[in-house]
Enzyme design. Structure first.
Site, PDB file in Angstrom:
ATOM      1  N   LYS A   1       0.882  -1.190   0.000  1.00 24.66           N
ATOM      2  CA  LYS A   1       0.000   0.000   0.000  1.00 24.66           C
ATOM      3  C   LYS A   1       0.911   1.229   0.000  1.00 24.66           C
ATOM      4  O   LYS A   1       1.622   1.488   0.971  1.00 24.66           O
ATOM      5  CB  LYS A   1      -0.886  -0.045   1.254  1.00 24.66           C
ATOM      6  CG  LYS A   1      -1.437   1.312   1.707  1.00 24.66           C
ATOM      7  CD  LYS A   1      -2.556   1.843   0.826  1.00 24.66           C
ATOM      8  CE  LYS A   1      -3.093   3.177   1.352  1.00 24.66           C
ATOM      9  NZ  LYS A   1      -2.391   4.352   0.787  1.00 24.66           N
TER      10      LYS A   1
ATOM     11  N   GLY B   1       4.784   5.343   9.261  1.00 26.80           N
ATOM     12  CA  GLY B   1       3.936   6.523   9.111  1.00 26.80           C
ATOM     13  C   GLY B   1       3.742   7.212  10.442  1.00 26.80           C
ATOM     14  O   GLY B   1       4.595   7.128  11.333  1.00 26.80           O
ATOM     15  N   SER B   2       2.600   7.850  10.586  1.00 24.83           N
ATOM     16  CA  SER B   2       2.355   8.660  11.785  1.00 24.83           C
ATOM     17  C   SER B   2       2.002   7.789  12.992  1.00 24.83           C
ATOM     18  O   SER B   2       1.514   6.664  12.853  1.00 24.83           O
ATOM     19  CB  SER B   2       1.203   9.624  11.503  1.00 24.83           C
ATOM     20  OG  SER B   2       0.031   8.884  11.234  1.00 24.83           O
TER      21      SER B   2
ATOM     22  N   GLY C   1      -0.443   4.463  13.200  1.00 24.92           N
ATOM     23  CA  GLY C   1       0.272   3.283  13.702  1.00 24.92           C
ATOM     24  C   GLY C   1      -0.379   2.729  14.968  1.00 24.92           C
ATOM     25  O   GLY C   1      -0.545   1.507  15.108  1.00 24.92           O
TER      26      GLY C   1
ATOM     27  N   GLU D   1       7.022   1.775  12.516  1.00 30.62           N
ATOM     28  CA  GLU D   1       8.041   2.840  12.565  1.00 30.62           C
ATOM     29  C   GLU D   1       7.305   4.158  12.400  1.00 30.62           C
ATOM     30  O   GLU D   1       6.658   4.386  11.373  1.00 30.62           O
ATOM     31  CB  GLU D   1       9.084   2.657  11.463  1.00 30.62           C
ATOM     32  CG  GLU D   1      10.081   1.551  11.734  1.00 30.62           C
ATOM     33  CD  GLU D   1      10.849   1.714  13.034  1.00 30.62           C
ATOM     34  OE1 GLU D   1      10.979   2.845  13.535  1.00 30.62           O
ATOM     35  OE2 GLU D   1      11.285   0.679  13.579  1.00 30.62           O
TER      36      GLU D   1
ATOM     37  N   CYS E   1      12.237  11.155   8.678  1.00 25.53           N
ATOM     38  CA  CYS E   1      11.861  10.754  10.036  1.00 25.53           C
ATOM     39  C   CYS E   1      13.050  10.909  10.985  1.00 25.53           C
ATOM     40  O   CYS E   1      12.876  11.060  12.184  1.00 25.53           O
ATOM     41  CB  CYS E   1      11.348   9.332  10.045  1.00 25.53           C
ATOM     42  SG  CYS E   1      12.421   8.226   9.157  1.00 25.53           S
TER      43      CYS E   1
ATOM     44  N   GLN F   1       0.719  19.155   4.664  1.00 25.00           N
ATOM     45  CA  GLN F   1       2.005  19.292   5.358  1.00 25.00           C
ATOM     46  C   GLN F   1       2.422  20.756   5.413  1.00 25.00           C
ATOM     47  O   GLN F   1       2.959  21.215   6.419  1.00 25.00           O
ATOM     48  CB  GLN F   1       3.077  18.445   4.662  1.00 25.00           C
ATOM     49  CG  GLN F   1       4.396  18.396   5.399  1.00 25.00           C
ATOM     50  CD  GLN F   1       4.286  17.881   6.838  1.00 25.00           C
ATOM     51  OE1 GLN F   1       3.747  16.800   7.075  1.00 25.00           O
ATOM     52  NE2 GLN F   1       4.741  18.662   7.816  1.00 25.00           N
TER      53      GLN F   1
ATOM     54  N   GLU G   1       6.015  16.545  16.856  1.00 30.07           N
ATOM     55  CA  GLU G   1       6.632  16.420  15.535  1.00 30.07           C
ATOM     56  C   GLU G   1       6.011  17.415  14.553  1.00 30.07           C
ATOM     57  O   GLU G   1       4.794  17.543  14.489  1.00 30.07           O
ATOM     58  CB  GLU G   1       6.421  14.999  14.996  1.00 30.07           C
ATOM     59  CG  GLU G   1       7.099  14.776  13.661  1.00 30.07           C
ATOM     60  CD  GLU G   1       6.899  13.367  13.104  1.00 30.07           C
ATOM     61  OE1 GLU G   1       5.754  12.884  13.103  1.00 30.07           O
ATOM     62  OE2 GLU G   1       7.888  12.756  12.686  1.00 30.07           O
TER      63      GLU G   1
END
Ligand code: NAP
Length: 480
Positions: free
Chosen positions: A172, A225-226, A230, A247, A281, A328, A382
């Site tokens: 994906k 991802g975020s 997650g 992650e 990241c 973003q 973040e």
């Protein structure tokens, strides 16, 4: 008419309604139209992957490895094209994009070689004439959910170890950067990887994600991802005892000590905070600087960062591309406002870039806030953009305390010439990836990759550690 990139299920390219992917440096340009997959597509892909599993996992490892080498060769033939496409879909500069393509090729070769090793364990038994060993076995059908910021390297570092261990997969891609991973899947098809082994479904994360975690054949999910997504995935996957690897986000510190090589410390912080538009990241988002050099460091960093050229990453001489999309960009601008309201001192930048070609993209000035304190949101949350918080520390111990005082633990860096400080940092820093006298970002594929605390969950990615997530052991005791 823009090219249509179809989904790939059971060895066939599948049509359907499409969504647009646009260049974040020039939103007039459509990079491609991508077929928007559905839950039904996911279930079909999962069934196909299940059907392909026995054949693929029983193929000798070296034969699977040979196919991964073919994938690498195909990607290498399209090296320039892949770099340019990534630059257009994600916005990073062309040299950065090409570097990432090179890394994806190397990853396929690295894991292709693992096919001839697939290391297990052979140890002596305590008993007479007993032979005991443990062999690796594949897990089954695995979902690979990818972010947009490394659109070819991350899919490669999930796909290659998954395949070499004998698993079958559903890829994906992130909706804002689906083309680079599509090219890997195309290469898998061209290399002759059997039908059903690799499947690719673009489309809404919510719909595809929900379908994936409910697809019966699925045995594991690897997600980057975020934290928000997650953590949701983790809860869903746990209900079914799916193996999971997460992650996620970070708020990475670089500690700058008074004894550091000053010039290279400035360079490393500038590089780690702003290159790739701060969308790594492992990017530095907090520079924690020892009091005695604080003012001098802020001034030098400002001077260095002001020289960075922001623009379309396809143009030579550009250091920083755009934010990946409107969302973003809005997040970057929101945190700049938050920084101002919290009373941090704006040293550089702080605005969206406008006028001329800037109006067609999501460009923001590299932004430095100084005098950021520990409880500010700018020090804790973040941003994932070119917004750096500079913080003052009394001494090394204070810097370490500040560095560790966050929920995240992905990467961290120290700039120092003192060997004892280096080791205190290595043993005391709460992060999974550490650099010393280098930028916090910029890792290689041959060692384990991943964080600690809220940044990560499950076995690490990359290097030999990747095999631990994508395979299981079968332990054998044999009397002869
Ligand atoms: P994201 O919004 O969490 O999306 C990641 C992936 O999850 C995308 O493919 C997305 O699809 C998909 N997704 C969305 N909703 C889902 C759901 N309900 N179930 C399953 N999948 C779903 O993250 P992002 O914005 O792409 O990436 C930025 C984040 O990734 C940052 O927080 C960054 O720190 C983190 N990151 C971490 C690492 C690391 O190694 N620790 C590396 C790179 C990035 P759509 O695109 O269709 O929404």
């Amino acid at each position: 008419m823009p090219e249509v990139f179809r989904n790939y299920i059971n060895g066939e390219w599948v049509d359907g309604p499409t969504f647009e992917n646009r260049n974040p440096a020039n939103t007039d340009e459509i990079v491609g139209l991508f077929v928007k997959g559905s839950a039904a597509d996911v279930h079909r892909a999962a069934d196909a992957a299940q059907a392909a599993f026995a054949g693929w996992s029983n193929m000798p490892g070296p034969a699977r490895g040979a196919l991964l080498f073919k994938v690498a060769d195909i990607l290498e033939k399209k090296f320039d094209q892949l770099g340019e496409e990534m630059c257009r879909e994600e916005g990073k500069t062309l040299p950065e994009a090409k570097g990432e393509v090179r890394r994806a090729i190397n990853i396929f070769r690295y894991f292709g070689s693992e096919g001839s090793r697939l290391p297990g364990h052979l140890v002596p038994s305590e008993r007479d004439r007993v032979h005991m060993f443990a062999i690796r076995k594949a897990i089954g059908v695995i979902g690979l959910i990818n972010p947009w910021n490394f659109p070819i390297a991350i899919p490669a570092w999930k796909l290659a170890p998954a395949l070499i261990c004998g698993n079958t997969v559903i890829v994906k891609p992130a909706s804002v950067a689906p083309l680079s991973s599509w090219r890997i899947v195309e290469a898998c098809h061209e290399a002759g990887i059997p039908k059903g082994v690799v499947n690719y479904i673009a489309g809404s994360g919510g719909e595809i994600g929900n379908a994936l975690v409910s697809a019966k054949p699925l045995k594991a999910v690897s997600f980057t991802g975020s934290c928000e997504i997650g953590n949701w995935l983790h809860a869903e996957a746990s209900k079914r005892h799916l193996r999971i690897q997460l992650e996620m986000g970070g708020k990475n510190p670089t500690i700058v000590l008074a004894d550091a090589d000053f010039k290279s410390a400035v360079e490393n912080v500038c590089n780690a905070a702003f290159f790739s538009t701060g969308q790594k990241c492992t990017a530095t988002s907090r520079a924690i600087v020892e009091e005695s050099i604080y003012d001098q460091f802020v001034e030098a960093l400002k001077e260095r960062t002001a020289k960075l050229k922001v623009g379309n990453g396809m143009e030579p001489g550009i250091d920083i591309g755009p934010a990946v999309d409107q969302g973003q960009l809005d997040t970057n601008l929101k945190y700049i406002e938050i920084g101002k309201q919290e009373g941090a001192r704006l040293v550089l930048g702080g605005n969206r870039l406008t006028g001329g070609a800037y109006d067609k993209g999501y460009f923001v000035e590299p932004t430095i806030f100084a005098d950021v304190t520990e409880n500010m949101r700018l020090a804790q949350e973040e941003v994932f953009g070119p917004v750096l918080a500079v913080m003052k520390a009394k001494d090394f111990n204070d810097a370490m305390r500040i560095a560790n005082n966050i929920p995240f633990g992905l990467s961290a860096s120290v700039q120092t010439t003192n060997l004892s400080r280096v080791f205190e940092f290595v043993y005391g820093c709460e992060a999974g990836l550490l650099t010393i006298n280098l930028p916090s970002a910029g890792v290689e594929y041959q060692l384990p990759f991943g964080g600690t605390k809220d940044s990560s969950f499950g076995p690490k990615e990359q290097g030999p550690a990747a095999m631990d997530f994508y395979s299981d052991y079968k332990t054998v005791y044999l009397k002869y």
